[in-house]
Design an enzyme around this catalytic site. Sequence first.
Site, PDB file in Angstrom:
ATOM      1  N   SER A 192      -5.679   5.126   5.325  1.00 15.27           N
ATOM      2  CA  SER A 192      -4.700   5.020   6.600  1.00 15.27           C
ATOM      3  C   SER A 192      -3.432   5.528   6.034  1.00 15.27           C
ATOM      4  O   SER A 192      -2.997   5.614   4.936  1.00 15.27           O
ATOM      5  CB  SER A 192      -4.644   3.900   6.976  1.00 15.27           C
ATOM      6  OG  SER A 192      -3.698   3.623   7.905  1.00 15.27           O
ATOM      7  N   GLU A 195      -3.522   4.751   0.776  1.00 20.86           N
ATOM      8  CA  GLU A 195      -2.523   4.596   1.910  1.00 20.86           C
ATOM      9  C   GLU A 195      -1.801   6.149   1.956  1.00 20.86           C
ATOM     10  O   GLU A 195      -1.407   6.530   0.798  1.00 20.86           O
ATOM     11  CB  GLU A 195      -1.605   3.563   2.245  1.00 20.86           C
ATOM     12  CG  GLU A 195      -0.705   3.170   0.806  1.00 20.86           C
ATOM     13  CD  GLU A 195       0.151   1.969   1.035  1.00 20.86           C
ATOM     14  OE1 GLU A 195       0.025   1.232   1.796  1.00 20.86           O
ATOM     15  OE2 GLU A 195       1.311   1.983   0.251  1.00 20.86           O
ATOM     16  N   CYS A 196      -1.715   6.849   3.184  1.00 15.80           N
ATOM     17  CA  CYS A 196      -0.908   7.931   3.140  1.00 15.80           C
ATOM     18  C   CYS A 196      -1.226   8.860   2.034  1.00 15.80           C
ATOM     19  O   CYS A 196      -2.251   9.515   2.261  1.00 15.80           O
ATOM     20  CB  CYS A 196       0.566   7.623   2.964  1.00 15.80           C
ATOM     21  SG  CYS A 196       1.822   8.805   3.786  1.00 15.80           S
ATOM     22  N   ALA A 197      -0.658   9.011   0.932  1.00 15.64           N
ATOM     23  CA  ALA A 197      -0.956  10.167  -0.148  1.00 15.64           C
ATOM     24  C   ALA A 197      -2.584   9.621  -0.485  1.00 15.64           C
ATOM     25  O   ALA A 197      -3.242  10.713  -0.783  1.00 15.64           O
ATOM     26  CB  ALA A 197      -0.101   9.873  -1.043  1.00 15.64           C
ATOM     27  N   LEU A 256      -4.650   8.627   1.327  1.00 16.35           N
ATOM     28  CA  LEU A 256      -5.693   9.061   2.352  1.00 16.35           C
ATOM     29  C   LEU A 256      -5.879  10.520   2.149  1.00 16.35           C
ATOM     30  O   LEU A 256      -7.112  11.175   2.383  1.00 16.35           O
ATOM     31  CB  LEU A 256      -4.921   8.667   3.595  1.00 16.35           C
ATOM     32  CG  LEU A 256      -5.545   9.489   5.009  1.00 16.35           C
ATOM     33  CD1 LEU A 256      -7.099   9.151   5.363  1.00 16.35           C
ATOM     34  CD2 LEU A 256      -4.532   9.348   6.123  1.00 16.35           C
TER      35      LEU A 256
END
Length: 450
Positions: free
Chosen positions: A429, A333-335, A337
């Site tokens: 994501s 997630e986020c980082a 991704l």
Amino acid sequence: MVSIPRVVIGAPASGHGKTTVATGLLAAFARRGVPVAPFKVGPDYIDPGYHALAAGRPGRNLDPVLVGEDRIGPLFAHGSQGAELAVVEGVMGLYDGRTGAGETGSTAQVAKLLEAPVILVVDAAAQGRSIAALVHGFRSFGTVRLAGVILNRVGSDRHESILREACEEVGTPVLGALRRADAVAAPSRHLGLVPAAERRAEARASVDALASLVAASVDLDEVAAIAASAPPLAVQPWDPASASPSAGRQVVALAGGPAFSFAYAETAELLAGAGAEVVTVDPLRDEKLPEGTRALVVGGGFPEVYAAELSANEPLRASVRALAAAGGPIVAECAGLLWLCRSLDGAEMCGVIDAEAAMTPSLTLGYRDAVALADSPLAPAGTRVTGHEFHRTAVHPRSGLLLSPAAGAAWQWRGADPEGFATPSVHASYLHLHWAGNPGIADRLVSSLA
């Protein structure tokens, strides 16, 4: 019934000093030998890192939007086990919550769910007697119990006297007054404070200075008495083992270290409760995944700050690519991704996702009600979740092709194009999820390794 003295630290708005006061209280009580449990309202990852330094135990989040209001009490009871005092730092202003949803997600909602008294921190730098109107308004609005005020950024003895007299006019006790102090300041950058994990020695010094400042400026005995006035809470502590009842001891690597410091404590607890052996991997230091790794979970953080170092660790990047090629589940997630992309600001990353990532000038921030568009290690297609976005980067393309013919988008939410990347073995994501609000995630991931 859970009988834990507790107090919520609120404020009229962001920037009044909630983190300063909450962290200072935790550190000051810990210095007294009182076992303290730290909490943060909302999805923020950074403040709990400072809370953990102050308290000597994990900082935890209480977010009714991400986990549901029915889990706030149980999660609080779980995180308070073994403590004699709990300090809950609020989010934004006392009554500010999710946009368009009333008090949902607000500090006030959590205070009511915990039946906890509130101490209001007020930045008094540019205020005099008018503080009485502000405090009276907050005490009169809503149904939380405002038990006292702590004044922040007080300029002088005369200024403090004026403020105290004003608060006395409206019958609200002043529990302390903090002067301006550079020693307790923490540096900021594009997403707020620099995480404690990235500046541990300096953060430790700041927390120690906060302990001294708060101990000298706040009536700790009165704060303890206010916390002790909270009634017993009729809840059962949350149990990560019962939330994820799988069996087996498969190794799940969990990214950590300075570049990936954003993680809710309950994520590792749920994985362990589902039967996994959770082993931390630091992508800035470790050159391979832990021995026997069957799955990888990569949370949030600041890979953009460490892009050169992450790129230089080619052995670990190759290890991650090999896990993906072998069909090992990867959830990012986020980082995470960004790290799985081909590149980040031109620096080579893992190359699991056929996309490029880069910093942008705009901030993306907010809760999202999303539905899964494809089966992935995180969730089956059609799963509905509430998550949170918080980043200043973009990925191109926004969703779509992985290094697999079965590629698809991860999520869809109202007002936006499909987002993220999903295959049967990879989910990546921007959306941050609190797994305690979706306990089936850990069980699904670990079960797939059997």
